[in-house]
Design an enzyme around this catalytic site. Structure first.
Site, PDB file in Angstrom:
ATOM      1  N   ASP A  51      29.630  26.108  13.323  1.00  0.00           N
ATOM      2  CA  ASP A  51      29.467  26.518  14.821  1.00  0.00           C
ATOM      3  C   ASP A  51      28.097  26.916  15.047  1.00  0.00           C
ATOM      4  O   ASP A  51      27.439  27.764  14.670  1.00  0.00           O
ATOM      5  CB  ASP A  51      30.479  27.657  14.965  1.00  0.00           C
ATOM      6  CG  ASP A  51      30.442  28.247  16.393  1.00  0.00           C
ATOM      7  OD1 ASP A  51      31.057  27.485  17.211  1.00  0.00           O
ATOM      8  OD2 ASP A  51      29.609  29.403  16.533  1.00  0.00           O
ATOM      9  N   TYR A  56      21.144  29.635  20.278  1.00  0.00           N
ATOM     10  CA  TYR A  56      20.725  30.000  18.910  1.00  0.00           C
ATOM     11  C   TYR A  56      19.092  29.746  18.868  1.00  0.00           C
ATOM     12  O   TYR A  56      18.935  28.534  18.524  1.00  0.00           O
ATOM     13  CB  TYR A  56      21.500  29.832  18.133  1.00  0.00           C
ATOM     14  CG  TYR A  56      22.980  30.431  18.206  1.00  0.00           C
ATOM     15  CD1 TYR A  56      23.275  31.375  19.237  1.00  0.00           C
ATOM     16  CD2 TYR A  56      24.150  29.843  17.493  1.00  0.00           C
ATOM     17  CE1 TYR A  56      24.711  31.901  19.356  1.00  0.00           C
ATOM     18  CE2 TYR A  56      25.324  30.256  17.809  1.00  0.00           C
ATOM     19  CZ  TYR A  56      25.682  31.425  18.625  1.00  0.00           C
ATOM     20  OH  TYR A  56      26.802  31.724  18.849  1.00  0.00           O
ATOM     21  N   GLN A 163      36.755  31.454  21.847  1.00  0.00           N
ATOM     22  CA  GLN A 163      36.150  32.109  20.752  1.00  0.00           C
ATOM     23  C   GLN A 163      35.809  33.436  21.100  1.00  0.00           C
ATOM     24  O   GLN A 163      35.341  33.803  22.179  1.00  0.00           O
ATOM     25  CB  GLN A 163      34.742  31.278  20.352  1.00  0.00           C
ATOM     26  CG  GLN A 163      34.048  31.622  19.056  1.00  0.00           C
ATOM     27  CD  GLN A 163      33.000  30.787  18.803  1.00  0.00           C
ATOM     28  OE1 GLN A 163      31.714  31.278  18.650  1.00  0.00           O
ATOM     29  NE2 GLN A 163      32.775  29.467  18.903  1.00  0.00           N
ATOM     30  N   TYR A 191      34.696  35.213  15.840  1.00  0.00           N
ATOM     31  CA  TYR A 191      33.309  35.437  15.399  1.00  0.00           C
ATOM     32  C   TYR A 191      33.107  36.783  15.217  1.00  0.00           C
ATOM     33  O   TYR A 191      33.876  37.884  15.253  1.00  0.00           O
ATOM     34  CB  TYR A 191      32.368  35.068  16.622  1.00  0.00           C
ATOM     35  CG  TYR A 191      32.183  35.776  17.955  1.00  0.00           C
ATOM     36  CD1 TYR A 191      32.749  35.193  19.182  1.00  0.00           C
ATOM     37  CD2 TYR A 191      31.556  36.771  17.962  1.00  0.00           C
ATOM     38  CE1 TYR A 191      32.564  35.763  20.504  1.00  0.00           C
ATOM     39  CE2 TYR A 191      31.481  37.450  19.118  1.00  0.00           C
ATOM     40  CZ  TYR A 191      31.762  36.990  20.470  1.00  0.00           C
ATOM     41  OH  TYR A 191      31.589  37.720  21.499  1.00  0.00           O
ATOM     42  N   SER A 193      33.252  37.839  12.190  1.00  0.00           N
ATOM     43  CA  SER A 193      34.374  38.201  11.514  1.00  0.00           C
ATOM     44  C   SER A 193      34.312  38.904  10.465  1.00  0.00           C
ATOM     45  O   SER A 193      35.177  39.714   9.715  1.00  0.00           O
ATOM     46  CB  SER A 193      34.899  36.793  10.775  1.00  0.00           C
ATOM     47  OG  SER A 193      34.998  35.658  11.971  1.00  0.00           O
ATOM     48  N   LYS A 202      27.919  45.864   2.141  1.00  0.00           N
ATOM     49  CA  LYS A 202      26.650  46.232   1.618  1.00  0.00           C
ATOM     50  C   LYS A 202      25.992  47.121   2.122  1.00  0.00           C
ATOM     51  O   LYS A 202      24.767  47.727   1.992  1.00  0.00           O
ATOM     52  CB  LYS A 202      25.527  45.134   1.726  1.00  0.00           C
ATOM     53  CG  LYS A 202      25.568  44.536   3.256  1.00  0.00           C
ATOM     54  CD  LYS A 202      24.654  43.284   2.964  1.00  0.00           C
ATOM     55  CE  LYS A 202      24.682  42.350   4.359  1.00  0.00           C
ATOM     56  NZ  LYS A 202      23.947  41.245   4.373  1.00  0.00           N
TER      57      LYS A 202
END
Ligand SMILES: NC(=O)c1ccc[n+]([C@@H]2O[C@H](COP(=O)([O-])OP(=O)(O)OC[C@H]3O[C@@H](n4cnc5c(N)ncnc54)[C@H](OP(=O)(O)O)[C@@H]3O)[C@@H](O)[C@H]2O)c1
Length: 332
Positions: A51, A56, A163, A191, A193, A202
């Site tokens: 995707d 972007y 989405q 998205y 996710s 982390k």
């Protein structure tokens, strides 16, 4: 290989998200060779859907996908139309640019990235239907469409997918959208996710997350000077849930990313879970979710663990705009 379908187009249960690989301002620098190795490994291991979006890196992400796969029919490529280019002629032009960037004859799933407040849906829909008729796109999807926007679009076209942001800590789609997608016969792509890395374990707490990523309503607005919302966030609830999740994962001997992704994959109404990855190591870690079984008890425990956050977030699908900020909310 496990297959899911959005219309006629096959997707893997996990789709590789291509935003962070081309957005240095938010995510930091990224080496293109490392990206392409991660993408090739993902495709080899069964994550064959990708995707991306024209937005972007201003086309860079699409170009990297193009350099990685060209016109290969072994992968599924979904991309998105720029939100600001939804007039008829602009849609046709933008699609040509994306095809060139991606080095493909056709885009498997072409999505409207965000609904437009200015251009009537009818106009954008008619351009998308024309592109489909010409074989330049295989299926039409939308992204960030809410109850009102799907209802308005219904008169002009039937997208195969929507989405939305959906993860263990951001569960707004559960309020209205799962049932609504079923009513319209649409699939859902999720998205963020793993909550932009927060659900990989982390980060010990929200203060460890890079400032540029502290923008959603999970974070108090004071944690990012450019926060788009003006809310107090739900830091305490999130940190409590993170601690509980850590214990759950340790008990099961699973990684947090594995659990977070598997939880979504077990959720009603989810077709494919988009997970961003920037290295082979992350791909190998995320792919564990494809073979992870969570039983009803596990699902209930995980649902309960984030129930208070779900109540705080409510049904507002715009993760960046406040619940009461009706004027600036982009999803209705
Ligand atoms: N439709 C829309 O409006 C919209 C909006 C946002 C995103 N998306 C799509 O959804 C995709 C994914 O969403 P997202 O990028 O927001 O977030 P995400 O998938 O929740 O998080 C991805 C980031 O988490 C880190 N990560 C991934 N796997 C990891 C692991 N196993 N261990 C540790 N860290 C790991 C990586 O960043 P670091 O290495 O930097 O930590 C990676 O870039 C995007 O690429 C894009 O395709 C769509």
């Amino acid at each position: 290989m496990q297959m899911k379908y959005l219309g006629s187009v096959p997707f893997a249960p996990i789709t590789f998200g291509c935003m962070a690989i081309a957005d240095a301002a938010v995510w930091g620098p990224q080496d293109e060779n490392e990206t392409i190795s991660a993408m090739h490994l993902a495709a080899d291991l069964g994550i064959f859907s990708f995707d991306t979006a024209a937005m972007y890196g201003n086309g860079l992400s699409e170009q990297i996908v193009g350099r990685a796969f060209g016109n290969s029919d072994k992968v599924t490529i979904a991309t998105k139309l720029l939100s600001s280019k939804q007039h008829y002629g602009e849609v046709i032009e933008e699609c040509e640019k994306s095809l060139k960037n991606l080095q493909r004859d056709a885009i498997d799933l072409y999505q409207i990235h965000w609904p437009s407040n200015d251009v009537p849906f009818e106009e954008t829909a008619s351009a998308l239907l024309k592109l489909k008729e010409q074989g330049k796109i295989r299926e039409i999807g939308v992204s960030n469409f809410g109850v009102e926007q799907l209802a308005e679009m219904e008169a002009f076209m039937q997208p195969v997918s929507n989405q939305l942001m959906y993860n263990l800590f951001f569960r707004a789609p559960e309020v209205n959208m799962v049932e609504l997608h079923k009513k319209y016969g649409m699939g859902m792509m999720t998205y963020s996710s793993i909550a932009q890395g927060l659900l990989t374990g982390k980060y010990q707490g929200l203060s460890d997350v890079p400032v540029t990523l502290r923008r959603t309503r999970l974070y108090p607005c004071t944690m990012n000077p450019a926060s788009p919302h003006k809310e107090g966030g739900c830091q305490e609830l999130v940190e409590k849930a993170l601690a509980d999740l850590r214990i759950f994962c340790a008990d099961k001997n699973m990684t947090m990313a594995q659990v977070a992704l598997a939880w979504l994959m077990h959720k009603d109404g989810v077709t494919t879970v988009i997970a961003g990855a920037r290295s082979e190591k992350q791909v190998k870690s995320n792919i564990l979710a494809m073979t992870t079984e969570l039983n009803d008890n596990d699902m209930a425990t995980l649902d309960q663990l984030s129930a208070d956050i779900k109540a705080y977030i409510g049904g507002n699908l715009d993760a960046w705009r406040g619940n009461d900020d009706i004027e600036n909310r982009r999803i209705h």
